[in-house]
Scaffold this motif. Structure first.
Motif, PDB file in Angstrom:
ATOM      1  N   GLY A  65       0.811  -1.210   0.000  1.00  0.00           N
ATOM      2  CA  GLY A  65       0.000   0.000   0.000  1.00  0.00           C
ATOM      3  C   GLY A  65       0.841   1.256   0.000  1.00  0.00           C
ATOM      4  O   GLY A  65       2.062   1.201  -0.195  1.00  0.00           O
ATOM      5  N   LYS A  77       5.639   4.088   0.111  1.00  0.00           N
ATOM      6  CA  LYS A  77       6.218   5.394  -0.245  1.00  0.00           C
ATOM      7  C   LYS A  77       6.520   5.605  -1.734  1.00  0.00           C
ATOM      8  O   LYS A  77       6.607   6.729  -2.183  1.00  0.00           O
ATOM      9  CB  LYS A  77       7.520   5.699   0.525  1.00  0.00           C
ATOM     10  N   SER A 132      -3.129  -1.900  -3.067  1.00  0.00           N
ATOM     11  CA  SER A 132      -4.311  -1.140  -2.671  1.00  0.00           C
ATOM     12  C   SER A 132      -4.642  -0.174  -3.801  1.00  0.00           C
ATOM     13  O   SER A 132      -3.823   0.077  -4.691  1.00  0.00           O
ATOM     14  CB  SER A 132      -4.035  -0.349  -1.393  1.00  0.00           C
ATOM     15  N   ALA A 144      -4.897   2.970  -3.570  1.00  0.00           N
ATOM     16  CA  ALA A 144      -4.075   4.183  -3.478  1.00  0.00           C
ATOM     17  C   ALA A 144      -2.835   4.053  -4.362  1.00  0.00           C
ATOM     18  O   ALA A 144      -2.452   5.003  -5.048  1.00  0.00           O
ATOM     19  CB  ALA A 144      -3.690   4.442  -2.024  1.00  0.00           C
ATOM     20  N   GLY A 173      -9.803  -5.329  -3.736  1.00  0.00           N
ATOM     21  CA  GLY A 173     -10.788  -4.554  -3.008  1.00  0.00           C
ATOM     22  C   GLY A 173     -12.106  -4.488  -3.720  1.00  0.00           C
ATOM     23  O   GLY A 173     -12.318  -5.166  -4.723  1.00  0.00           O
ATOM     24  N   GLN A 174     -12.973  -3.644  -3.188  1.00  0.00           N
ATOM     25  CA  GLN A 174     -14.338  -3.595  -3.685  1.00  0.00           C
ATOM     26  C   GLN A 174     -14.406  -3.222  -5.161  1.00  0.00           C
ATOM     27  O   GLN A 174     -15.256  -3.718  -5.876  1.00  0.00           O
ATOM     28  CB  GLN A 174     -15.138  -2.583  -2.867  1.00  0.00           C
ATOM     29  N   GLY A 211     -11.698  -3.577  -7.077  1.00  0.00           N
ATOM     30  CA  GLY A 211     -10.601  -4.310  -7.693  1.00  0.00           C
ATOM     31  C   GLY A 211     -11.002  -5.766  -7.690  1.00  0.00           C
ATOM     32  O   GLY A 211     -12.139  -6.082  -7.990  1.00  0.00           O
ATOM     33  N   SER A 235      -3.605   0.457   5.064  1.00  0.00           N
ATOM     34  CA  SER A 235      -4.305   0.852   6.287  1.00  0.00           C
ATOM     35  C   SER A 235      -5.485  -0.075   6.592  1.00  0.00           C
ATOM     36  O   SER A 235      -5.825  -0.292   7.740  1.00  0.00           O
ATOM     37  CB  SER A 235      -4.791   2.299   6.173  1.00  0.00           C
ATOM     38  N   GLY A 236      -6.119  -0.606   5.540  1.00  0.00           N
ATOM     39  CA  GLY A 236      -7.280  -1.466   5.774  1.00  0.00           C
ATOM     40  C   GLY A 236      -8.580  -0.690   5.678  1.00  0.00           C
ATOM     41  O   GLY A 236      -9.497  -0.888   6.482  1.00  0.00           O
ATOM     42  N   ALA A 237      -8.691   0.178   4.651  1.00  0.00           N
ATOM     43  CA  ALA A 237      -9.949   0.890   4.391  1.00  0.00           C
ATOM     44  C   ALA A 237     -11.036  -0.136   4.099  1.00  0.00           C
ATOM     45  O   ALA A 237     -10.749  -1.224   3.610  1.00  0.00           O
ATOM     46  CB  ALA A 237      -9.779   1.825   3.182  1.00  0.00           C
ATOM     47  N   ILE A 261       1.457  -5.927   8.181  1.00  0.00           N
ATOM     48  CA  ILE A 261       2.660  -5.223   8.633  1.00  0.00           C
ATOM     49  C   ILE A 261       2.393  -3.741   8.415  1.00  0.00           C
ATOM     50  O   ILE A 261       2.220  -3.291   7.277  1.00  0.00           O
ATOM     51  CB  ILE A 261       3.906  -5.691   7.854  1.00  0.00           C
ATOM     52  N   LYS A 283       3.038   0.301  10.425  1.00  0.00           N
ATOM     53  CA  LYS A 283       3.697   0.915  11.582  1.00  0.00           C
ATOM     54  C   LYS A 283       2.711   1.567  12.551  1.00  0.00           C
ATOM     55  O   LYS A 283       3.067   1.907  13.669  1.00  0.00           O
ATOM     56  CB  LYS A 283       4.783   1.888  11.140  1.00  0.00           C
ATOM     57  N   ALA A 288      -4.092   0.844  12.984  1.00  0.00           N
ATOM     58  CA  ALA A 288      -4.619   0.725  11.614  1.00  0.00           C
ATOM     59  C   ALA A 288      -5.704  -0.354  11.584  1.00  0.00           C
ATOM     60  O   ALA A 288      -5.559  -1.410  12.191  1.00  0.00           O
ATOM     61  CB  ALA A 288      -3.489   0.370  10.642  1.00  0.00           C
ATOM     62  N   GLY A 294       5.093  -2.574  12.966  1.00  0.00           N
ATOM     63  CA  GLY A 294       6.421  -1.984  12.811  1.00  0.00           C
ATOM     64  C   GLY A 294       6.655  -1.425  11.421  1.00  0.00           C
ATOM     65  O   GLY A 294       5.766  -1.447  10.564  1.00  0.00           O
ATOM     66  N   THR A 314     -19.552   2.786  -1.647  1.00  0.00           N
ATOM     67  CA  THR A 314     -18.673   1.691  -1.208  1.00  0.00           C
ATOM     68  C   THR A 314     -18.156   1.879   0.217  1.00  0.00           C
ATOM     69  O   THR A 314     -17.707   0.935   0.843  1.00  0.00           O
ATOM     70  CB  THR A 314     -17.453   1.536  -2.134  1.00  0.00           C
TER      71      THR A 314
HETATM   72  C1  LIG Z   1     -15.586   4.154  -4.679  1.00  0.00           C
HETATM   73  C2  LIG Z   1     -14.318   3.720  -3.991  1.00  0.00           C
HETATM   74  C3  LIG Z   1     -13.826   2.463  -4.252  1.00  0.00           C
HETATM   75  C4  LIG Z   1     -12.630   2.026  -3.650  1.00  0.00           C
HETATM   76  N1  LIG Z   1     -12.161   0.774  -3.954  1.00  0.00           N
HETATM   77  C5  LIG Z   1     -11.002   0.366  -3.388  1.00  0.00           C
HETATM   78  C6  LIG Z   1     -10.457  -0.913  -3.679  1.00  0.00           C
HETATM   79  O1  LIG Z   1     -11.022  -1.690  -4.466  1.00  0.00           O
HETATM   80  N2  LIG Z   1      -9.292  -1.283  -3.101  1.00  0.00           N
HETATM   81  C7  LIG Z   1      -8.623  -0.470  -2.237  1.00  0.00           C
HETATM   82  O2  LIG Z   1      -7.552  -0.878  -1.742  1.00  0.00           O
HETATM   83  N3  LIG Z   1      -9.108   0.735  -1.954  1.00  0.00           N
HETATM   84  C8  LIG Z   1     -10.264   1.187  -2.512  1.00  0.00           C
HETATM   85  N4  LIG Z   1     -10.699   2.451  -2.238  1.00  0.00           N
HETATM   86  C9  LIG Z   1      -9.789   3.380  -1.531  1.00  0.00           C
HETATM   87  C10 LIG Z   1      -9.755   3.215  -0.028  1.00  0.00           C
HETATM   88  O3  LIG Z   1     -10.802   3.992   0.530  1.00  0.00           O
HETATM   89  C11 LIG Z   1      -8.404   3.701   0.525  1.00  0.00           C
HETATM   90  O4  LIG Z   1      -8.205   5.032   0.152  1.00  0.00           O
HETATM   91  C12 LIG Z   1      -7.199   2.876   0.079  1.00  0.00           C
HETATM   92  O5  LIG Z   1      -7.452   1.496   0.242  1.00  0.00           O
HETATM   93  C13 LIG Z   1      -5.992   3.279   0.880  1.00  0.00           C
HETATM   94  O6  LIG Z   1      -4.851   2.623   0.421  1.00  0.00           O
HETATM   95  P1  LIG Z   1      -3.612   2.346   1.386  1.00  0.00           P
HETATM   96  O7  LIG Z   1      -4.046   1.512   2.521  1.00  0.00           O
HETATM   97  O8  LIG Z   1      -2.518   1.840   0.537  1.00  0.00           O
HETATM   98  O9  LIG Z   1      -3.184   3.814   1.830  1.00  0.00           O
HETATM   99  P2  LIG Z   1      -3.338   4.572   3.211  1.00  0.00           P
HETATM  100  O10 LIG Z   1      -4.732   4.524   3.706  1.00  0.00           O
HETATM  101  O11 LIG Z   1      -2.697   5.883   3.018  1.00  0.00           O
HETATM  102  O12 LIG Z   1      -2.491   3.707   4.227  1.00  0.00           O
HETATM  103  C14 LIG Z   1      -1.111   3.601   4.230  1.00  0.00           C
HETATM  104  C15 LIG Z   1      -0.735   2.824   5.458  1.00  0.00           C
HETATM  105  O13 LIG Z   1       0.666   2.586   5.465  1.00  0.00           O
HETATM  106  C16 LIG Z   1       1.144   2.684   6.790  1.00  0.00           C
HETATM  107  N5  LIG Z   1       2.568   2.990   6.717  1.00  0.00           N
HETATM  108  C17 LIG Z   1       3.166   4.168   6.394  1.00  0.00           C
HETATM  109  N6  LIG Z   1       4.503   4.031   6.415  1.00  0.00           N
HETATM  110  C18 LIG Z   1       4.776   2.764   6.774  1.00  0.00           C
HETATM  111  C19 LIG Z   1       5.961   2.018   6.976  1.00  0.00           C
HETATM  112  N7  LIG Z   1       7.168   2.569   6.801  1.00  0.00           N
HETATM  113  N8  LIG Z   1       5.853   0.735   7.338  1.00  0.00           N
HETATM  114  C20 LIG Z   1       4.640   0.149   7.534  1.00  0.00           C
HETATM  115  N9  LIG Z   1       3.476   0.809   7.348  1.00  0.00           N
HETATM  116  C21 LIG Z   1       3.548   2.090   6.968  1.00  0.00           C
HETATM  117  C22 LIG Z   1       0.308   3.757   7.433  1.00  0.00           C
HETATM  118  O14 LIG Z   1       0.279   3.568   8.833  1.00  0.00           O
HETATM  119  C23 LIG Z   1      -1.040   3.540   6.784  1.00  0.00           C
HETATM  120  O15 LIG Z   1      -1.866   2.680   7.580  1.00  0.00           O
HETATM  121  C24 LIG Z   1     -11.914   2.880  -2.780  1.00  0.00           C
HETATM  122  C25 LIG Z   1     -12.433   4.139  -2.506  1.00  0.00           C
HETATM  123  C26 LIG Z   1     -13.627   4.565  -3.077  1.00  0.00           C
HETATM  124  C27 LIG Z   1     -14.148   5.916  -2.732  1.00  0.00           C
END
Ligand SMILES: Cc1cc2nc3c(=O)[nH]c(=O)nc-3n(C[C@H](O)[C@H](O)[C@H](O)COP(=O)(O)OP(=O)(O)OC[C@H]3O[C@@H](n4cnc5c(N)ncnc54)[C@H](O)[C@@H]3O)c2cc1C
Ligand SMILES: Nc1ncnc2c1ncn2[C@@H]1O[C@H](COP(=O)(O)O)[C@@H](O)[C@H]1O
Lengths: 322, 248
Positions: A208, A212, A234, A236, A250-251, A253, A267-269, A285, A287, A291, A303, B13
């Motif tokens: 995810g 970075k 993810s 994002a 995801g939903q 995907g 993060s687990g949205a 995994i 940090k 989350a 971590g 969603t």
């Molecule tokens: C209509 C709609 C449909 C969607 N469909 C999907 C879908 O199908 N799939 C999907 O995934 N999302 C979907 N989303 C998006 C979803 O809401 C989130 O925005 C997305 O999942 C966030 O991705 P992420 O967890 O990678 O990023 P973030 O939420 O930004 O999370 C990043 C995480 O990384 C952690 N982190 C940061 N640095 C480190 C490090 N050095 N080591 C360990 N951890 C670290 C942080 O603590 C944080 O928890 C959808 C959104 C909408 C509105």
């Protein structure tokens, strides 16, 4: 209550898919419980090892054969399945819920004017057949019954267990097909670069935004490689252009049900969880120990991925070398 | 050429889904409904073709008055007209397809776009069934589309790659993410959409073949263990994966 069960066998490159063998096992169990016949149907050109399907419980296979049918043709396949069902009075049809099954089964239902339940995760046959299937991307489940004489079910891959094959061999009846309707036809398959696809993998390592940047996915790929896993992502990171669309879990995907799902820096949205929550084991995994991914993870490490993942790769390598 | 786009009206969603008191549907409180995300790709593709080759785009939805909001969104993005096929009961996907096929025939649209899946019941049924009822060609889960006169080449996503499909009009396409980047509705579009009337029609009656018996919560997952806060927890993780989960 049922006359004849028909299991559709999907071939790719002439090899029967594992998800179809799962459907064979379900078909066999049904036929025993219902005391009715069961057979399997495959459409293609050359198909290898069809006899082996007998080991999963069905010993009669019909192979509709034509060199133009090696790759999928929705028009030809639909007509052939419909015709076969009508001529053989099959009334329960099972497909695997794969890209092909999802495309083909509803077309067959339209032509037979019958009910269909997609992506079933459980089938119960006390009295009527009740199918259980996830809705709202797995946020709820529904039980459905089909009120039509013919009933079609597509089965989610990796949920029903095909079991170990016995040595039994199936008899195969080959029927040559003439002039298939190729109005819509696959002419070529372009393989994606990734070795394994998330939709079919038994282990998935997903990254995810916490990673970075696109360059840090090297680490994810390496972890995937030592685990024999597919790489997922993810939304994002897909939206940021770090990973291709096909990897999004995801939903909006892919919905995946691997044995092991490793989420790194995700993060687990709610939309992400929806696509992977039914994985058998989930490792997170991240940090941030608060989350939401940790709420459904079996094992978590709260971590820094950049410190944890290399160590994890090293430990698994060590173990595999033993 | 007339192009039809079929759109569904679904919970956002991000909505938390809980089972309603009837045990057969969701509890609607606090749930907002939106245009199905995949249908945005369907609308965009129809508009792109209209922009390039001319034509007229009609958006169609089967459901209650609430679906008008989603039809307005389609109009705001640029659809020329909208039809609501009024149905107050829950129709199954085959019934929805029957209603849509009737209307598409009446509109004489030879190119029809759907989303690959409606994110409420996640069926992936309606597009293919509508195509079969109309006897149109159909390609599902499409990520690339080229139309040259009657001849069509589409790419559809499958496990581990893409299938290149050749076909021709009349045609139904179900859109997958990646097909295009849906446009935002402009302010002008939104204002114009408000003025347009949404035509209402009653589809032929239909008896459901797919009967929803019960809706349930998914089995709760046991909250997991946090094994540690740095790489010193890795050996324990590997041990659990090997001995408990038996995956490595
Ligand atoms: C209509 C709609 C449909 C969607 N469909 C999907 C879908 O199908 N799939 C999907 O995934 N999302 C979907 N989303 C998006 C979803 O809401 C989130 O925005 C997305 O999942 C966030 O991705 P992420 O967890 O990678 O990023 P973030 O939420 O930004 O999370 C990043 C995480 O990384 C952690 N982190 C940061 N640095 C480190 C490090 N050095 N080591 C360990 N951890 C670290 C942080 O603590 C944080 O928890 C959808 C959104 C909408 C509105
Ligand atoms: N009630 C509806 N009215 C119009 N179109 C619909 C409706 N339900 C589904 N669709 C269309 O069919 C597609 C697939 O939906 P489904 O088969 O329900 O997964 C959606 O993306 C829409 O394009």
């Amino acid at each position: 209550m049922a006359n004849k069960i028909l299991v559709y066998l999907e071939q790719r490159n002439g090899i029967i898919k594992k998800s179809s063998l799962e459907a064979v096992k379900v078909g066999k169990d049904f036929s025993e419980k219902l005391g009715c016949e069961v057979e399997a149907l495959v459409i293609g050109s050359e198909v290898s090892d069809l006899g082996k399907v007998g080991g999963y419980g069905i010993n009669k296979i019909i192979h509709l054969k034509n060199s133009d049918l090696e790759l999928y043709s929705p028009t030809a396949y639909t007509k052939l399945v419909v015709q076969h069902v009508q001529e053989n009075s099959a009334d329960v049809l099972l497909f695997a819920n794969t890209a092909l099954g999802k495309d083909l089964a509803p077309r067959v239902a339209a032509n037979l004017d019958c009910g269909i339940a997609m992506d079933c995760v459980a089938l119960d046959i006390e009295g009527d057949i009740t199918a259980t299937r996830p809705v709202y991307a797995g946020k709820a489940l529904i039980d459905v019954k089909l009120n039509s004489e013919i009933k079609i079910f597509t089965l989610r891959p990796n949920v029903f267990n095909a079991g170990e094959p016995t040595g039994d061999s199936a008899s195969v009846e080959v029927k040559e097909v003439s002039n298939p309707d190729l109005s819509t036809k696959v002419v070529e398959i372009k393989k994606s670069e990734g070795k394994l696809d998330v939709a079919e993998a038994d282990i998935i390592v997903s990254g995810g935004r916490g990673l970075k940047g696109t360059e840090n996915f090297k680490m994810i790929e390496e972890l995937a490689e030592v685990l024999g896993a597919a790489v997922g992502a993810s939304r994002a990171v897909v939206d940021a252009g770090w990973r291709p669309h096909g990897e999004q879990v995801g939903q909006t995907g892919k919905t995946v049900t691997p044995t092991l799902y490793v989420a790194v820096g995700i993060s687990g949205a709610i939309q992400h969880l929806a696509g992977m929550r039914s994985s058998k084991y989930i490792v997170a995994i991240n940090k941030d120990k608060d989350a939401p991914i940790f709420s459904i993870a079996d094992y978590g490490i709260a971590g820094d991925a950049f410190e944890v993942v290399p160590k994890l790769i090293e430990e698994i390598k060590k173990l595999k070398a033993e | 050429m007339k192009i039809a786009v079929c759109v569904s009206h679904v919970p956002d969603t991000a909505a938390k889904i809980s089972v309603g008191s009837d045990g057969k549907s969701i509890d609607p409180s606090g749930v907002t409904y939106v245009l199905n995300p995949y249908d945005e790709f369907a609308i965009e593709e129809a508009l792109k073709i209209k922009d390039a080759q001319g034509g007229e785009v009609v958006a169609i939805s089967v459901g209650t008055d609430a679906n008008k909001e989603t039809l307005r969104k389609a109009l705001a993005m640029g659809a020329d007209s909208a039809v609501l096929l009024k149905e107050d009961k829950d129709r199954d996907s085959i019934g929805i397809a029957k209603a849509l096929a009737e209307e598409i025939k009446a509109q004489d649209a030879k190119l029809v776009f759907f989303g690959k899946q409606s994110v409420d019941f996640d069926n992936s049924i309606t597009g293919q069934v509508t195509a079969e009822l109309l006897d149109y060609n159909c390609v599902t889960v499409v990520v690339d589309l080229q139309i040259n006169g009657e001849k069509v080449t589409a790419e559809r996503e499958i496990e581990g790659g893409r299938e290149i499909v050749e076909t021709s009009l009349p045609l139904v396409i179900t859109a997958q993410k990646g097909l295009n980047e849906p446009r935002y509705a402009s302010l002008k579009g939104i204002m114009q959409a408000k003025k347009k009337t949404i035509e209402e029609k009653t589809p032929s009656p239909y008896e459901n073949m797919i009967e929803l018996v019960a809706m349930k919560r998914p089995p709760a997952k046991q909250p997991g263990k946090i094994l540690g806060e740095d790489s010193s927890a890795v050996p324990e993780l590997v041990r659990l994966l090997r001995e408990e989960a038996k995956v490595i």
